[in-house]
Design a protein around this motif. Sequence first.
Motif, PDB file in Angstrom:
ATOM      1  N   ILE A  47     -68.416  39.229  35.562  1.00  0.00           N
ATOM      2  CA  ILE A  47     -66.634  39.487  35.836  1.00  0.00           C
ATOM      3  C   ILE A  47     -65.722  38.533  34.686  1.00  0.00           C
ATOM      4  CG2 ILE A  47     -64.936  37.350  36.811  1.00  0.00           C
ATOM      5  CD1 ILE A  47     -67.069  36.736  39.268  1.00  0.00           C
ATOM      6  N   GLU A  48     -67.164  37.989  34.420  1.00  0.00           N
ATOM      7  CA  GLU A  48     -66.573  37.211  32.805  1.00  0.00           C
ATOM      8  C   GLU A  48     -66.520  38.389  31.734  1.00  0.00           C
ATOM      9  OE1 GLU A  48     -65.579  34.109  30.080  1.00  0.00           O
ATOM     10  OE2 GLU A  48     -66.286  34.249  31.799  1.00  0.00           O
ATOM     11  N   GLU A  49     -67.793  38.832  31.969  1.00  0.00           N
ATOM     12  CA  GLU A  49     -67.547  40.747  30.619  1.00  0.00           C
ATOM     13  C   GLU A  49     -66.035  41.882  31.193  1.00  0.00           C
ATOM     14  OE1 GLU A  49     -68.919  42.455  27.452  1.00  0.00           O
ATOM     15  OE2 GLU A  49     -69.478  40.803  28.266  1.00  0.00           O
ATOM     16  N   ALA A  50     -65.646  41.567  32.228  1.00  0.00           N
ATOM     17  CA  ALA A  50     -64.627  42.388  33.002  1.00  0.00           C
ATOM     18  C   ALA A  50     -62.686  41.453  32.560  1.00  0.00           C
ATOM     19  CB  ALA A  50     -64.378  42.757  34.186  1.00  0.00           C
ATOM     20  N   LEU A  51     -62.988  39.941  32.465  1.00  0.00           N
ATOM     21  CA  LEU A  51     -62.032  40.006  31.607  1.00  0.00           C
ATOM     22  C   LEU A  51     -61.682  40.088  29.997  1.00  0.00           C
ATOM     23  CD1 LEU A  51     -62.237  36.580  34.444  1.00  0.00           C
ATOM     24  CD2 LEU A  51     -60.589  38.321  34.714  1.00  0.00           C
ATOM     25  N   ARG A  52     -63.111  40.107  29.777  1.00  0.00           N
ATOM     26  CA  ARG A  52     -63.075  39.658  27.614  1.00  0.00           C
ATOM     27  C   ARG A  52     -62.575  41.553  27.912  1.00  0.00           C
ATOM     28  NH1 ARG A  52     -65.607  42.076  24.221  1.00  0.00           N
ATOM     29  NH2 ARG A  52     -67.328  43.098  25.600  1.00  0.00           N
ATOM     30  N   ALA A  62     -60.602  44.282  39.281  1.00  0.00           N
ATOM     31  CA  ALA A  62     -60.211  44.031  40.964  1.00  0.00           C
ATOM     32  C   ALA A  62     -61.908  43.460  41.040  1.00  0.00           C
ATOM     33  CB  ALA A  62     -59.824  44.974  41.918  1.00  0.00           C
ATOM     34  N   LEU A  63     -62.089  42.583  42.589  1.00  0.00           N
ATOM     35  CA  LEU A  63     -63.471  42.179  42.277  1.00  0.00           C
ATOM     36  C   LEU A  63     -63.877  43.315  43.872  1.00  0.00           C
ATOM     37  CD1 LEU A  63     -63.397  38.503  42.466  1.00  0.00           C
ATOM     38  CD2 LEU A  63     -64.064  40.368  40.955  1.00  0.00           C
ATOM     39  N   LEU A  64     -65.299  43.389  44.336  1.00  0.00           N
ATOM     40  CA  LEU A  64     -65.270  44.312  45.218  1.00  0.00           C
ATOM     41  C   LEU A  64     -67.003  43.535  45.979  1.00  0.00           C
ATOM     42  CD1 LEU A  64     -65.610  46.452  47.275  1.00  0.00           C
ATOM     43  CD2 LEU A  64     -66.638  48.109  45.771  1.00  0.00           C
ATOM     44  N   THR A  65     -66.830  42.978  47.076  1.00  0.00           N
ATOM     45  CA  THR A  65     -67.869  42.237  48.453  1.00  0.00           C
ATOM     46  C   THR A  65     -67.857  43.161  49.464  1.00  0.00           C
ATOM     47  OG1 THR A  65     -67.483  40.468  47.087  1.00  0.00           O
ATOM     48  CG2 THR A  65     -68.540  40.210  49.117  1.00  0.00           C
ATOM     49  N   MET A  66     -69.111  43.305  49.515  1.00  0.00           N
ATOM     50  CA  MET A  66     -69.666  44.148  50.981  1.00  0.00           C
ATOM     51  C   MET A  66     -70.548  42.905  51.379  1.00  0.00           C
ATOM     52  SD  MET A  66     -72.323  47.401  52.348  1.00  0.00           S
ATOM     53  CE  MET A  66     -73.798  45.871  53.439  1.00  0.00           C
ATOM     54  N   GLY A  67     -69.215  41.894  52.818  1.00  0.00           N
ATOM     55  CA  GLY A  67     -70.926  40.853  53.286  1.00  0.00           C
ATOM     56  C   GLY A  67     -69.655  40.401  54.762  1.00  0.00           C
ATOM     57  N   PRO A  68     -70.661  39.538  55.063  1.00  0.00           N
ATOM     58  CA  PRO A  68     -69.892  39.361  56.358  1.00  0.00           C
ATOM     59  C   PRO A  68     -67.965  38.689  56.480  1.00  0.00           C
ATOM     60  CG  PRO A  68     -71.598  37.612  55.724  1.00  0.00           C
ATOM     61  CD  PRO A  68     -71.545  38.666  54.772  1.00  0.00           C
ATOM     62  N   GLU A  69     -68.047  38.125  57.356  1.00  0.00           N
ATOM     63  CA  GLU A  69     -66.441  37.426  57.742  1.00  0.00           C
ATOM     64  C   GLU A  69     -66.148  36.129  56.113  1.00  0.00           C
ATOM     65  OE1 GLU A  69     -64.315  40.039  60.033  1.00  0.00           O
ATOM     66  OE2 GLU A  69     -63.250  38.447  58.269  1.00  0.00           O
ATOM     67  N   GLN A  70     -67.338  35.317  56.436  1.00  0.00           N
ATOM     68  CA  GLN A  70     -67.558  34.130  55.611  1.00  0.00           C
ATOM     69  C   GLN A  70     -67.343  34.086  54.546  1.00  0.00           C
ATOM     70  OE1 GLN A  70     -70.190  32.155  55.135  1.00  0.00           O
ATOM     71  NE2 GLN A  70     -71.600  33.696  56.145  1.00  0.00           N
ATOM     72  N   LYS A  77     -63.364  31.675  45.603  1.00  0.00           N
ATOM     73  CA  LYS A  77     -64.306  31.485  44.131  1.00  0.00           C
ATOM     74  C   LYS A  77     -64.130  32.186  43.225  1.00  0.00           C
ATOM     75  CE  LYS A  77     -67.146  27.480  43.640  1.00  0.00           C
ATOM     76  NZ  LYS A  77     -65.682  26.243  42.755  1.00  0.00           N
ATOM     77  N   ALA A  78     -64.862  33.482  43.155  1.00  0.00           N
ATOM     78  CA  ALA A  78     -65.124  34.476  42.226  1.00  0.00           C
ATOM     79  C   ALA A  78     -63.389  34.541  41.387  1.00  0.00           C
ATOM     80  CB  ALA A  78     -65.323  35.965  42.508  1.00  0.00           C
ATOM     81  N   LEU A  79     -62.300  34.567  42.495  1.00  0.00           N
ATOM     82  CA  LEU A  79     -60.912  35.149  41.827  1.00  0.00           C
ATOM     83  C   LEU A  79     -60.614  33.922  40.989  1.00  0.00           C
ATOM     84  CD1 LEU A  79     -59.191  36.254  45.063  1.00  0.00           C
ATOM     85  CD2 LEU A  79     -59.501  37.370  43.431  1.00  0.00           C
ATOM     86  N   GLN A  80     -61.656  32.541  41.178  1.00  0.00           N
ATOM     87  CA  GLN A  80     -60.631  31.795  40.186  1.00  0.00           C
ATOM     88  C   GLN A  80     -60.957  31.931  38.806  1.00  0.00           C
ATOM     89  OE1 GLN A  80     -62.250  28.294  42.339  1.00  0.00           O
ATOM     90  NE2 GLN A  80     -61.804  28.342  43.869  1.00  0.00           N
ATOM     91  N   MET A  81     -62.065  32.735  38.426  1.00  0.00           N
ATOM     92  CA  MET A  81     -62.183  33.060  37.284  1.00  0.00           C
ATOM     93  C   MET A  81     -61.120  34.215  37.056  1.00  0.00           C
ATOM     94  SD  MET A  81     -66.737  33.977  36.873  1.00  0.00           S
ATOM     95  CE  MET A  81     -66.487  33.922  35.296  1.00  0.00           C
ATOM     96  N   GLY A  82     -60.862  34.566  37.738  1.00  0.00           N
ATOM     97  CA  GLY A  82     -59.019  34.653  37.293  1.00  0.00           C
ATOM     98  C   GLY A  82     -59.109  36.600  37.100  1.00  0.00           C
ATOM     99  N   ALA A  83     -59.706  37.035  38.539  1.00  0.00           N
ATOM    100  CA  ALA A  83     -59.789  38.620  38.109  1.00  0.00           C
ATOM    101  C   ALA A  83     -58.282  38.409  39.537  1.00  0.00           C
ATOM    102  CB  ALA A  83     -60.436  39.077  39.825  1.00  0.00           C
ATOM    103  N   LYS A 206     -55.549  31.000  45.133  1.00  0.00           N
ATOM    104  CA  LYS A 206     -55.458  30.814  46.709  1.00  0.00           C
ATOM    105  C   LYS A 206     -54.145  32.083  47.079  1.00  0.00           C
ATOM    106  CE  LYS A 206     -55.543  25.758  46.138  1.00  0.00           C
ATOM    107  NZ  LYS A 206     -56.974  25.652  46.898  1.00  0.00           N
ATOM    108  N   SER A 207     -53.604  32.359  46.230  1.00  0.00           N
ATOM    109  CA  SER A 207     -52.689  33.423  46.204  1.00  0.00           C
ATOM    110  C   SER A 207     -53.176  34.727  46.565  1.00  0.00           C
ATOM    111  CB  SER A 207     -50.839  32.997  46.158  1.00  0.00           C
ATOM    112  OG  SER A 207     -51.140  32.758  44.688  1.00  0.00           O
TER     113      SER A 207
END
Length: 269
Positions: A47-52, A62-70, A77-83, A206-207
């Motif tokens: 993420i840091e490298e993408a922001l740089r 943009a972030l992409l995750t495959m995972g359960p609802e939770q 949390k990852a979006l807090q870095m600035g994505a 958050k938004s």
Amino acid sequence: MGKPLDLVVLVKQVPDSGADRVLRESNFTVDREASDSVVNEMDEYAIEEALRLKGEHGGTVALLTMGPEQAVTSIRKALQMGADAAVHVTDAALAGSCAVKTSEVLAAALGTLQWDLVLCGAESTDGQLCVIPAMLAQRLDVAALTGARQLTIADADSTGERVGTIQRQTETGYQTIQASLPAVVSVWDTINEPHYPTFRDIMAAKSKPVSTLRLADLGIDAAEVGFFGATSVVTSVVPRPPRGAGVVIDAGADAGAKLVEFLASRKLV
Ligand SMILES: Cc1cc2nc3c(=O)[nH]c(=O)nc-3n(C[C@H](O)[C@H](O)[C@H](O)COP(=O)(O)OP(=O)(O)OC[C@H]3O[C@@H](n4cnc5c(N)ncnc54)[C@H](O)[C@@H]3O)c2cc1C
């Protein structure tokens, strides 16, 4: 500044590697209730490298995750870095997916997104298979620049092609590898130093938009993924042997000799 870059970063939610991780007796999958879940460490560097790169070339992250609802908690949390935004592929049928199927689902999700470069960690701290970047590049028919400790993206040359160059560390030194974009790049934790999000970043996250994709949105048959579609299954697990007390060498005239003997006995010297 050249043509803006559309960057997608893969982010996996994993059990906190600092806590005891528990596998369910019933099917040997990770019991995600038994310990806290966190953003996979290597993905924070991606993420840091993408922001740089966004800072250098402009564009979107943009972030992409495959995972359960939770997993949405780790996405926020990852979006807090600035994505800018995130996509969450979640479907009950995905539980127990092997790496082959995970790469299939992630490739299908990337097919719905605009991207010039996919960045990800070189390894997850739970499965630790180090295969997703290469599998994904194969499926997307693009180059894989894996294990980067340095990454540069050159603006388009006379042919209009943009080229990515990485440097990676090997046992004997460094390799420089180049490929035209689009490409998949995986990074190690030597590539940068992730920044701590500011209070403003935390509030802004958050938004930020998180869109959800189900298997049906990707045209993937539920019977082809998860436990049913797994190409490999864990048939048994044995607990790791307790760590031994270790060898204590008292400081004395022969301490050096004993240390060399110990290292030699383990073929470390
Ligand atoms: C203890 C354990 C053992 C496992 N053993 C096997 C096995 O032997 N064979 C098998 O096929 N599967 C196995 N799996 C399942 C496998 O871990 C998952 O399929 C996983 O999604 C891909 O493997 P990985 O995380 O090890 O990938 P890696 O290749 O180590 O991950 C590299 C990068 O890919 C990205 N990535 C990986 N998964 C996701 C995701 N779900 N969402 C977004 N980005 C992602 C991340 O950026 C990560 O840094 C195991 C899982 C666990 C927890």
